[in-house]
Design a protein around this motif. Structure first.
Motif, PDB file in Angstrom:
ATOM      1  N   TYR A   5      -7.971  -5.686   1.631  1.00 50.08           N
ATOM      2  CA  TYR A   5      -6.557  -5.996   1.419  1.00 50.08           C
ATOM      3  C   TYR A   5      -6.401  -7.273   0.594  1.00 50.08           C
ATOM      4  N   ILE A   6      -7.198  -8.285   0.874  1.00 49.60           N
ATOM      5  CA  ILE A   6      -7.116  -9.528   0.105  1.00 49.60           C
ATOM      6  C   ILE A   6      -7.483  -9.291  -1.356  1.00 49.60           C
ATOM      7  N   LEU A   7      -8.527  -8.476  -1.581  1.00 50.71           N
ATOM      8  CA  LEU A   7      -8.897  -8.135  -2.950  1.00 50.71           C
ATOM      9  C   LEU A   7      -7.756  -7.401  -3.655  1.00 50.71           C
ATOM     10  N   ALA A   8      -7.155  -6.424  -2.956  1.00 47.01           N
ATOM     11  CA  ALA A   8      -6.038  -5.689  -3.547  1.00 47.01           C
ATOM     12  C   ALA A   8      -4.835  -6.605  -3.766  1.00 47.01           C
ATOM     13  N   TYR A   9      -4.620  -7.541  -2.860  1.00 49.44           N
ATOM     14  CA  TYR A   9      -3.506  -8.489  -2.985  1.00 49.44           C
ATOM     15  C   TYR A   9      -3.659  -9.332  -4.246  1.00 49.44           C
ATOM     16  N   GLN A  10      -4.876  -9.788  -4.524  1.00 50.87           N
ATOM     17  CA  GLN A  10      -5.111 -10.591  -5.719  1.00 50.87           C
ATOM     18  C   GLN A  10      -5.004  -9.744  -6.989  1.00 50.87           C
ATOM     19  N   LEU A  11      -5.530  -8.525  -6.952  1.00 48.61           N
ATOM     20  CA  LEU A  11      -5.486  -7.663  -8.129  1.00 48.61           C
ATOM     21  C   LEU A  11      -4.068  -7.187  -8.431  1.00 48.61           C
ATOM     22  N   SER A  12      -3.223  -7.099  -7.409  1.00 51.14           N
ATOM     23  CA  SER A  12      -1.870  -6.586  -7.618  1.00 51.14           C
ATOM     24  C   SER A  12      -1.027  -7.509  -8.488  1.00 51.14           C
ATOM     25  N   GLU A  13      -1.442  -8.762  -8.648  1.00 48.58           N
ATOM     26  CA  GLU A  13      -0.726  -9.663  -9.544  1.00 48.58           C
ATOM     27  C   GLU A  13      -0.821  -9.198 -10.996  1.00 48.58           C
ATOM     28  N   TYR A  14      -1.841  -8.415 -11.288  1.00 46.69           N
ATOM     29  CA  TYR A  14      -2.077  -7.983 -12.672  1.00 46.69           C
ATOM     30  C   TYR A  14      -1.947  -6.468 -12.841  1.00 46.69           C
ATOM     31  N   ASN A  15      -1.589  -5.748 -11.780  1.00 39.83           N
ATOM     32  CA  ASN A  15      -1.495  -4.297 -11.852  1.00 39.83           C
ATOM     33  C   ASN A  15      -0.230  -3.852 -11.126  1.00 39.83           C
ATOM     34  N   LYS A  16       0.748  -3.331 -11.871  1.00 38.91           N
ATOM     35  CA  LYS A  16       2.024  -2.947 -11.282  1.00 38.91           C
ATOM     36  C   LYS A  16       1.885  -1.752 -10.331  1.00 38.91           C
ATOM     37  N   GLU A  17       0.980  -0.841 -10.662  1.00 40.08           N
ATOM     38  CA  GLU A  17       0.805   0.324  -9.801  1.00 40.08           C
ATOM     39  C   GLU A  17       0.294  -0.089  -8.431  1.00 40.08           C
ATOM     40  N   LEU A  18      -0.680  -0.994  -8.405  1.00 37.00           N
ATOM     41  CA  LEU A  18      -1.216  -1.480  -7.136  1.00 37.00           C
ATOM     42  C   LEU A  18      -0.163  -2.298  -6.393  1.00 37.00           C
ATOM     43  N   ALA A  19       0.629  -3.082  -7.122  1.00 36.98           N
ATOM     44  CA  ALA A  19       1.696  -3.852  -6.489  1.00 36.98           C
ATOM     45  C   ALA A  19       2.727  -2.922  -5.854  1.00 36.98           C
ATOM     46  N   HIS A  20       2.995  -1.800  -6.517  1.00 32.47           N
ATOM     47  CA  HIS A  20       3.933  -0.834  -5.958  1.00 32.47           C
ATOM     48  C   HIS A  20       3.375  -0.200  -4.680  1.00 32.47           C
ATOM     49  N   LEU A  21       2.085   0.102  -4.685  1.00 28.89           N
ATOM     50  CA  LEU A  21       1.471   0.701  -3.503  1.00 28.89           C
ATOM     51  C   LEU A  21       1.439  -0.266  -2.324  1.00 28.89           C
ATOM     52  N   LEU A  22       1.276  -1.540  -2.617  1.00 21.95           N
ATOM     53  CA  LEU A  22       1.263  -2.546  -1.550  1.00 21.95           C
ATOM     54  C   LEU A  22       2.678  -2.996  -1.177  1.00 21.95           C
ATOM     55  N   CYS A  23       3.667  -2.537  -1.945  1.00 23.12           N
ATOM     56  CA  CYS A  23       5.070  -2.905  -1.681  1.00 23.12           C
ATOM     57  C   CYS A  23       5.234  -4.414  -1.699  1.00 23.12           C
ATOM     58  N   ARG A  24       4.881  -5.010  -2.797  1.00 20.81           N
ATOM     59  CA  ARG A  24       4.953  -6.462  -2.951  1.00 20.81           C
ATOM     60  C   ARG A  24       6.309  -6.898  -3.472  1.00 20.81           C
ATOM     61  N   GLY A  25       6.966  -7.794  -2.799  1.00 13.83           N
ATOM     62  CA  GLY A  25       8.143  -8.506  -3.269  1.00 13.83           C
ATOM     63  C   GLY A  25       9.265  -7.638  -3.794  1.00 13.83           C
ATOM     64  N   PHE A  26       9.166  -7.223  -5.073  1.00 13.88           N
ATOM     65  CA  PHE A  26      10.278  -6.526  -5.711  1.00 13.88           C
ATOM     66  C   PHE A  26      10.362  -5.069  -5.293  1.00 13.88           C
ATOM     67  N   ILE A  27       9.411  -4.577  -4.475  1.00 18.25           N
ATOM     68  CA  ILE A  27       9.444  -3.191  -4.027  1.00 18.25           C
ATOM     69  C   ILE A  27      10.184  -3.121  -2.694  1.00 18.25           C
ATOM     70  N   ASN A  28      10.776  -2.000  -2.389  1.00 24.92           N
ATOM     71  CA  ASN A  28      11.523  -1.805  -1.150  1.00 24.92           C
ATOM     72  C   ASN A  28      10.631  -2.065   0.068  1.00 24.92           C
ATOM     73  N   GLU A  29      11.039  -3.001   0.928  1.00 22.96           N
ATOM     74  CA  GLU A  29      10.214  -3.369   2.077  1.00 22.96           C
ATOM     75  C   GLU A  29      10.205  -2.288   3.150  1.00 22.96           C
ATOM     76  N   ALA A  30      11.175  -1.387   3.150  1.00 27.49           N
ATOM     77  CA  ALA A  30      11.255  -0.380   4.216  1.00 27.49           C
ATOM     78  C   ALA A  30      10.041   0.528   4.212  1.00 27.49           C
ATOM     79  N   SER A  31       9.500   0.819   3.034  1.00 27.86           N
ATOM     80  CA  SER A  31       8.341   1.709   2.976  1.00 27.86           C
ATOM     81  C   SER A  31       7.095   1.048   3.536  1.00 27.86           C
ATOM     82  N   ARG A  32       6.980  -0.305   3.350  1.00 25.58           N
ATOM     83  CA  ARG A  32       5.797  -0.985   3.876  1.00 25.58           C
ATOM     84  C   ARG A  32       5.812  -1.016   5.395  1.00 25.58           C
ATOM     85  N   LEU A  33       6.995  -1.164   5.985  1.00 32.71           N
ATOM     86  CA  LEU A  33       7.084  -1.245   7.428  1.00 32.71           C
ATOM     87  C   LEU A  33       6.667   0.066   8.098  1.00 32.71           C
TER      88      LEU A  33
END
Length: 361
Positions: A70-98
């Motif tokens: 998860y930490i590796l994916a968290y760091q990589l998501s700063e440079y990959n929008k698809e991974l950021a979307h899958l992790l539901c980071r910040g600008f993505i809807n938080e309801a799906s992450r919950l």
């Protein structure tokens, strides 16, 4: 996995992240996180927080492996929008992450700090929050936040690390405190006891300011006022039961005190409130000692405990000696309000120099 984490921490740039993402699909990382979480959850019958502490350093639990991914994916998501979307980071809807227990579990146990290096570059470090940190009380966190030294550049870091031993000992004690349900129930409500005691002090001072000196024989209250107070008590009691909120409870307390004054007189009312204040302060001291621990070396150098004991003595003096002792309790507002405390500190920090200058002048 640890090699990839080391590379990402040592070289935080988009080129390295793109090279890694060329060989690893974003969906593969997220699925690996979920698989590790599910494996760890099915293999452990106890709380994962406690289980991770019992495992030795040489053995990696499935939860620990999943956290590293998860930490590796968290760091990589700063440079990959698809991974950021899958992790539901910040600008993505938080309801799906919950709705995803794996991502929710690891996100709550992951934190980051930003370090400014000597070349003025900003380095971001993502790390796993140790399980024992969950036992640190909110009161201690706020105390560090409000009282940390910030007068000089870098002073807050030095001041924070000077408190780490006390904070760590508190976390260990808080974990042991869970074995005593009664003491833990009292200790966890320490802010509540503090608020009750302070409000009682305000009420006592308000009554003394309005009605002192107290008459030996109370004046007869008109029946209409007495009926109105009873009616308001019934209405407010129903509202507190149906839709409790702070304003309704406050009004209920005010009319209860008014009803007590009408029925028993001001002397009995003030004595009753003073007794409640002493009991509330005793509960606060028990909760404070319960949170801090009962080690003698901790109590000897605890200035706040000495202050709370003096406050307790003033409550007792106001109850049994004279009501004017309650006025001294209002100085507690300086300790409770961060702005006032900072003003006092700024004036008294160089108190010795100011005093010597005054004497010389």
């Amino acid at each position: 996995l640890k090699l990839l984490l080391s590379i990402m921490e040592s070289r935080q740039d988009s080129d390295m992240a793109e090279r890694i993402m060329q060989n690893i699909q974003p969906s593969y990382l997220v699925n690996a996180i979920r698989q590790a979480y599910n494996t760890g959850s099915s293999a452990e019958d106890v709380d994962p927080l406690d289980a991770e502490e019992e495992i030795g350093d040489d053995e990696a639990t499935p939860h620990e492996v999943g956290h590293n991914i998860y930490i590796l994916a968290y760091q990589l998501s700063e440079y990959n929008k698809e991974l950021a979307h899958l992790l539901c980071r910040g600008f993505i809807n938080e309801a799906s992450r919950l709705s995803d227990p794996a991502l929710d579990y690891y996100s709550k146990r992951t934190a980051q700090i930003e370090v400014v290096r000597y070349d003025r570059s900003l380095e971001r470090i993502v790390f796993q929050v140790p399980p024992i940190c969950n036992y640190l009380t909110k009161t201690s966190k706020l105390k560090v936040l409000y009282t940390a030294e910030r007068d000089e550049q870098g002073s807050k870091v030095t001041d924070f690390f000077s408190r780490t031993d006390d904070l760590f000992n508190e976390m260990i004690w808080q974990k042991k405190l869970r074995d005593n349900p009664l003491l833990y129930a009292i200790s966890r409500n320490m802010p509540l006891w503090a608020n009750i005691v302070f409000l009682l002090a305000v009420i006592c001072n308000f009554l003394v300011a309005l009605f002192y000196p107290f008459p030996q024989v109370e004046e007869e209250i008109p029946t209409s006022i007495s009926v109105f107070v009873w009616l308001m008590l019934v209405i407010l009691g129903c509202l507190c039961y149906l839709t409790p909120n702070s304003k309704t409870i406050s009004l209920l307390v005010v009319f209860s005190i008014a009803r007590l004054k009408i029925t028993a007189g001001m002397n009995f009312t003030l004595t009753f409130l003073g007794l409640c204040q002493v009991i509330g302060k005793a509960m606060y001291l028990i909760s404070y000692l319960g949170n801090r621990g009962f080690k003698r070396e901790n109590l000897k150098r605890d200035g706040e405990l000495l202050y709370r004991n003096v406050y307790m003595v003033l409550c007792i003096l106001g109850l049994v000696v004279h009501n004017f002792f309650y006025s001294i309790l209002m100085l507690d507002i300086i300790i409770r309000e961060e702005t006032l405390l900072n003003v006092i500190k700024s004036v008294t920090r160089n108190g010795k120099s100011i005093l010597l200058t005054t004497i010389l002048a």
